[in-house]
Motif scaffolding. Structure first.
Motif, mmCIF file in Angstrom:
data_model
loop_
_atom_site.group_PDB
_atom_site.id
_atom_site.type_symbol
_atom_site.label_atom_id
_atom_site.label_comp_id
_atom_site.label_asym_id
_atom_site.label_seq_id
_atom_site.Cartn_x
_atom_site.Cartn_y
_atom_site.Cartn_z
ATOM 1 N N LEU A 14 0.685 -1.044 0.025
ATOM 2 C CA LEU A 14 -0.087 -0.072 0.096
ATOM 3 C C LEU A 14 0.779 1.174 -0.100
ATOM 4 N N GLU A 15 1.890 1.322 0.691
ATOM 5 C CA GLU A 15 2.742 2.386 0.860
ATOM 6 C C GLU A 15 3.453 2.903 -0.595
ATOM 7 N N THR A 16 3.699 1.588 -1.260
ATOM 8 C CA THR A 16 4.694 2.094 -2.353
ATOM 9 C C THR A 16 3.982 1.975 -3.719
ATOM 10 N N ALA A 17 2.701 1.789 -3.638
ATOM 11 C CA ALA A 17 1.661 1.812 -4.717
ATOM 12 C C ALA A 17 1.563 3.187 -5.154
ATOM 13 N N HIS A 18 1.301 3.659 -6.549
ATOM 14 C CA HIS A 18 0.997 4.856 -6.830
ATOM 15 C C HIS A 18 -0.477 5.479 -6.933
ATOM 16 N N THR A 19 -1.461 4.387 -7.251
ATOM 17 C CA THR A 19 -2.873 4.895 -7.345
ATOM 18 C C THR A 19 -3.684 3.798 -6.763
ATOM 19 N N GLY A 20 -4.623 4.172 -6.033
ATOM 20 C CA GLY A 20 -5.549 3.227 -5.434
ATOM 21 C C GLY A 20 -7.031 3.338 -5.897
ATOM 22 N N ILE A 21 -7.606 2.610 -5.653
ATOM 23 C CA ILE A 21 -9.255 2.409 -6.291
ATOM 24 C C ILE A 21 -10.084 2.670 -5.151
ATOM 25 N N LEU A 22 -10.965 3.588 -4.622
ATOM 26 C CA LEU A 22 -11.589 3.992 -3.666
ATOM 27 C C LEU A 22 -13.093 3.545 -4.431
ATOM 28 N N THR A 23 -13.910 2.731 -3.400
ATOM 29 C CA THR A 23 -15.401 2.599 -3.917
ATOM 30 C C THR A 23 -16.169 3.184 -2.541
ATOM 31 N N THR A 24 -17.290 4.222 -2.866
ATOM 32 C CA THR A 24 -18.072 4.593 -2.026
ATOM 33 C C THR A 24 -19.353 4.210 -2.334
ATOM 34 N N LEU A 25 -20.418 4.836 -1.607
ATOM 35 C CA LEU A 25 -21.781 4.398 -1.772
ATOM 36 C C LEU A 25 -22.812 5.499 -2.131
ATOM 37 N N THR A 26 -23.638 5.415 -3.341
ATOM 38 C CA THR A 26 -24.404 6.611 -3.614
ATOM 39 C C THR A 26 -25.608 6.513 -2.569
ATOM 40 N N ALA A 27 -26.598 7.413 -2.629
ATOM 41 C CA ALA A 27 -27.643 7.395 -1.522
ATOM 42 C C ALA A 27 -28.629 6.145 -1.718
ATOM 43 N N ASP A 28 -28.572 5.645 -2.920
ATOM 44 C CA ASP A 28 -29.553 4.547 -3.119
ATOM 45 C C ASP A 28 -28.746 2.961 -2.853
ATOM 46 N N GLY A 29 -27.343 3.246 -2.527
ATOM 47 C CA GLY A 29 -26.589 2.264 -2.109
ATOM 48 C C GLY A 29 -25.769 1.660 -3.172
ATOM 49 N N ARG A 30 -25.736 2.172 -4.454
ATOM 50 C CA ARG A 30 -24.895 1.696 -5.624
ATOM 51 C C ARG A 30 -23.380 2.379 -5.253
ATOM 52 N N PRO A 31 -22.542 0.996 -5.728
ATOM 53 C CA PRO A 31 -20.965 1.609 -5.288
ATOM 54 C C PRO A 31 -20.634 2.653 -6.588
ATOM 55 N N ILE A 32 -19.622 3.368 -6.318
ATOM 56 C CA ILE A 32 -19.070 4.437 -7.257
ATOM 57 C C ILE A 32 -17.493 3.991 -7.009
ATOM 58 N N LYS A 55 -17.914 12.725 -4.259
ATOM 59 C CA LYS A 55 -16.987 11.725 -3.168
ATOM 60 C C LYS A 55 -17.198 12.173 -1.604
ATOM 61 N N LEU A 56 -17.026 13.552 -1.586
ATOM 62 C CA LEU A 56 -17.221 13.928 -0.272
ATOM 63 C C LEU A 56 -18.852 13.682 0.325
ATOM 64 N N ALA A 57 -19.609 14.218 -0.747
ATOM 65 C CA ALA A 57 -20.950 14.185 -0.160
ATOM 66 C C ALA A 57 -21.381 12.626 -0.002
ATOM 67 N N ARG A 58 -20.824 11.896 -0.862
ATOM 68 C CA ARG A 58 -21.073 10.415 -0.427
ATOM 69 C C ARG A 58 -20.684 9.889 0.911
ATOM 70 N N VAL A 59 -19.187 10.368 1.253
ATOM 71 C CA VAL A 59 -18.782 9.948 2.482
ATOM 72 C C VAL A 59 -19.420 10.298 3.491
ATOM 73 N N ARG A 60 -19.780 11.801 3.619
ATOM 74 C CA ARG A 60 -20.647 12.470 4.761
ATOM 75 C C ARG A 60 -21.901 11.591 4.987
ATOM 76 N N ARG A 61 -22.427 11.180 3.754
ATOM 77 C CA ARG A 61 -23.898 10.646 3.894
ATOM 78 C C ARG A 61 -23.846 8.901 4.547
ATOM 79 N N ASP A 62 -22.859 8.425 3.925
ATOM 80 C CA ASP A 62 -22.663 6.771 4.129
ATOM 81 C C ASP A 62 -20.822 6.580 4.400
ATOM 82 N N PRO A 63 -20.530 6.524 5.408
ATOM 83 C CA PRO A 63 -18.916 6.265 5.412
ATOM 84 C C PRO A 63 -18.266 5.023 4.956
ATOM 85 N N ARG A 64 -19.318 4.033 4.754
ATOM 86 C CA ARG A 64 -18.495 2.795 4.419
ATOM 87 C C ARG A 64 -18.000 2.793 3.013
ATOM 88 N N ALA A 65 -16.828 2.170 3.138
ATOM 89 C CA ALA A 65 -15.999 2.083 1.623
ATOM 90 C C ALA A 65 -15.239 1.078 1.482
#
Length: 151
Positions: A14-32, A55-65
């Motif tokens: 994790l420390e040495t990788a360049h780019t990560g893939i973050l998944t958050t949830l929309t208001a209806d639960g779909r992953p982005i 992304k910030l709005a999704r995290v504020r609404r549902d912190p699961r990721a």
């Protein structure tokens, strides 16, 4: 030897990788799922995003990721670390400054100079909100090189 990485090996990846893939949830639960730049600090993931980003709005609404890094092109080279957890907005200015400094250290050479960006883009990225992804204890890891040996 199994396919799994030890926690220390996983955090090193994790420390040495360049780019990560973050998944958050929309208001209806779909992953982005989006590629993100990130830093590692104290076995958590630091992120930054413009304050108006969805992304910030999704995290504020549902912190699961979830968060993923991967590497390798051939099946025998595939390696990945997948984390599930929660993302929260960093409100402590000192912590936000630490994340910002770590981003500068890791990514300064990869940024497009602000002068080369259109004004609207430059303004969009002029200020940042900072996030902290805290993983659950269990991580999913694999390294197919352990099946086939070094290449």
């Amino acid at each position: 030897m199994g396919l799994r990485l030890s926690p220390d090996e996983a955090w090193h990846a994790l420390e040495t990788a360049h780019t990560g893939i973050l998944t958050t949830l929309t208001a209806d639960g779909r992953p982005i799922t989006l590629p993100v730049w990130y830093i590692v600090a104290d076995r958590t993931i630091g992120l930054q995003t413009p304050p108006g980003a969805k992304k910030l709005a999704r995290v504020r609404r549902d912190p699961r990721a979830s968060f993923l890094i991967e590497s390798g092109e051939l099946w025998a080279e595939l390696r990945a670390v997948h984390l599930s957890g929660t993302v929260t907005e960093v409100t402590d200015p000192a912590e936000a400054d630490r994340i910002a400094a770590a981003f500068e250290q890791k990514y300064a050479a990869f940024r497009t100079p602000a002068a080369d960006l259109p004004p609207a883009t430059r303004n969009h990225y002029a200020t940042m909100a900072y996030l902290r992804f805290v993983p659950e204890d269990r991580m999913l890891t694999w390294d197919n090189r352990r099946i086939t040996g070094p290449r």
